[in-house]
Design a protein around this motif. Structure first.
Motif, PDB file in Angstrom:
ATOM      1  N   PHE A  19       3.607   5.942  -5.040  1.00  0.00           N
ATOM      2  CA  PHE A  19       3.878   6.135  -6.461  1.00  0.00           C
ATOM      3  C   PHE A  19       2.733   6.894  -7.132  1.00  0.00           C
ATOM      4  O   PHE A  19       2.951   7.853  -7.881  1.00  0.00           O
ATOM      5  N   ALA A  20       1.498   6.471  -6.845  1.00  0.00           N
ATOM      6  CA  ALA A  20       0.334   7.134  -7.438  1.00  0.00           C
ATOM      7  C   ALA A  20       0.234   8.587  -6.978  1.00  0.00           C
ATOM      8  O   ALA A  20      -0.121   9.471  -7.769  1.00  0.00           O
ATOM      9  N   ALA A  21       0.570   8.857  -5.717  1.00  0.00           N
ATOM     10  CA  ALA A  21       0.521  10.236  -5.205  1.00  0.00           C
ATOM     11  C   ALA A  21       1.551  11.122  -5.906  1.00  0.00           C
ATOM     12  O   ALA A  21       1.264  12.275  -6.248  1.00  0.00           O
ATOM     13  N   VAL A  22       2.733  10.589  -6.146  1.00  0.00           N
ATOM     14  CA  VAL A  22       3.767  11.362  -6.851  1.00  0.00           C
ATOM     15  C   VAL A  22       3.311  11.669  -8.269  1.00  0.00           C
ATOM     16  O   VAL A  22       3.418  12.818  -8.741  1.00  0.00           O
ATOM     17  N   MET A  28       0.829  -1.211   0.000  1.00  0.00           N
ATOM     18  CA  MET A  28       0.000   0.000   0.000  1.00  0.00           C
ATOM     19  C   MET A  28       0.863   1.261   0.000  1.00  0.00           C
ATOM     20  O   MET A  28       0.586   2.198  -0.760  1.00  0.00           O
ATOM     21  N   ALA A  29       1.882   1.288   0.842  1.00  0.00           N
ATOM     22  CA  ALA A  29       2.752   2.474   0.899  1.00  0.00           C
ATOM     23  C   ALA A  29       3.429   2.702  -0.449  1.00  0.00           C
ATOM     24  O   ALA A  29       3.475   3.834  -0.947  1.00  0.00           O
ATOM     25  N   GLY A  30       3.938   1.643  -1.047  1.00  0.00           N
ATOM     26  CA  GLY A  30       4.638   1.776  -2.322  1.00  0.00           C
ATOM     27  C   GLY A  30       3.720   2.194  -3.455  1.00  0.00           C
ATOM     28  O   GLY A  30       4.011   3.153  -4.183  1.00  0.00           O
ATOM     29  N   LEU A  31       2.620   1.497  -3.607  1.00  0.00           N
ATOM     30  CA  LEU A  31       1.709   1.794  -4.714  1.00  0.00           C
ATOM     31  C   LEU A  31       1.028   3.150  -4.549  1.00  0.00           C
ATOM     32  O   LEU A  31       0.939   3.934  -5.501  1.00  0.00           O
ATOM     33  N   LEU A  32       0.537   3.424  -3.350  1.00  0.00           N
ATOM     34  CA  LEU A  32      -0.125   4.706  -3.121  1.00  0.00           C
ATOM     35  C   LEU A  32       0.867   5.865  -3.176  1.00  0.00           C
ATOM     36  O   LEU A  32       0.535   6.946  -3.660  1.00  0.00           O
ATOM     37  N   TRP A  37       0.364  19.656 -10.609  1.00  0.00           N
ATOM     38  CA  TRP A  37       1.247  20.791 -10.830  1.00  0.00           C
ATOM     39  C   TRP A  37       1.153  21.285 -12.276  1.00  0.00           C
ATOM     40  O   TRP A  37       1.199  22.489 -12.535  1.00  0.00           O
ATOM     41  N   GLN A  38       0.988  20.373 -13.223  1.00  0.00           N
ATOM     42  CA  GLN A  38       0.795  20.785 -14.614  1.00  0.00           C
ATOM     43  C   GLN A  38      -0.491  21.597 -14.769  1.00  0.00           C
ATOM     44  O   GLN A  38      -0.524  22.584 -15.516  1.00  0.00           O
ATOM     45  N   MET A  39      -1.531  21.215 -14.056  1.00  0.00           N
ATOM     46  CA  MET A  39      -2.792  21.960 -14.108  1.00  0.00           C
ATOM     47  C   MET A  39      -2.613  23.368 -13.549  1.00  0.00           C
ATOM     48  O   MET A  39      -3.201  24.329 -14.052  1.00  0.00           O
ATOM     49  N   LEU A  46      -4.427  10.292  -1.854  1.00  0.00           N
ATOM     50  CA  LEU A  46      -3.465   9.216  -2.096  1.00  0.00           C
ATOM     51  C   LEU A  46      -2.270   9.339  -1.148  1.00  0.00           C
ATOM     52  O   LEU A  46      -1.797   8.341  -0.594  1.00  0.00           O
ATOM     53  N   ALA A  47      -1.785  10.560  -0.968  1.00  0.00           N
ATOM     54  CA  ALA A  47      -0.648  10.783  -0.063  1.00  0.00           C
ATOM     55  C   ALA A  47      -1.018  10.435   1.377  1.00  0.00           C
ATOM     56  O   ALA A  47      -0.212   9.827   2.095  1.00  0.00           O
TER      57      ALA A  47
END
Length: 172
Positions: free
Chosen positions: A100-103, A94-98, A110-112, A137-138
């Motif tokens: 990664f998704a949060a990053v 969960m920590a790894g996948l979430l 930030w693009q928005m 997600l973070a």
């Protein structure tokens, strides 16, 4: 963790109020459309963004309370040590996948911000709904990391047949 945590209860109540607002907006739009032959400008768009926020912040509450869907039929039959190992693997995943998704979500958010993108109908800054996804997600990733740290601290304590989750003792 306490099932009746005051912060999660307040978040849940707020999310529930927002869901009721979505229903009221939807009903108002139906009445306007079929009763007065006009639609409320941008209501569907606002509802979509509210529902995204409700879903993702609701997922944080569910994760905090450990009420998310799990495939734990076999885990219930395991002894404490293997059960703890499965719990650690679950939190690592969960920590790894979430994380990664949060990053990735934060990069898109930030693009928005950089291109000053706004929604088509109501001109809502798009960083707001995307930021809600990023923050939730973070938060879930940080919760998994917190549980890993709490699990590590509990390793030095003797195992009992009815060993409790170390995070259960920390109120939110």
């Amino acid at each position: 963790m306490q099932q009746n945590s005051s912060i999660t209860d307040k978040v849940q109540a707020t999310l529930g109020a927002l869901l009721i607002l979505c229903v009221v907006l939807n009903f108002s739009n139906v009445v306007a459309r079929y009763g007065f032959n006009t639609g409320l400008f941008g209501i569907e768009e606002l509802q979509v963004y509210l529902l995204v926020g409700i879903s993702f912040f609701g997922a944080v509450v569910v994760s905090w309370r450990r009420e998310h869907l799990r495939m734990d039929a076999l885990v219930g039959y395991m002894r404490p040590r293997p059960r703890r190992a499965v719990s650690v693997l679950e939190e690592l995943a969960m920590a790894g996948l979430l994380g990664f998704a949060a990053v990735q979500s934060s990069r898109y958010t930030w693009q928005m911000v950089q291109i000053n993108r706004k929604s088509d109908m109501m001109e809502i800054p798009m960083w707001i709904p995307h930021g809600c996804v990023t923050v939730s997600l973070a938060l879930m990733a940080l919760l998994a990391v917190y549980r890993l740290v709490a699990e590590r601290a509990a390793v030095s304590t003797p195992l009992a047949a009815d060993a409790k989750d170390p995070a259960d003792e920390v109120p939110l």
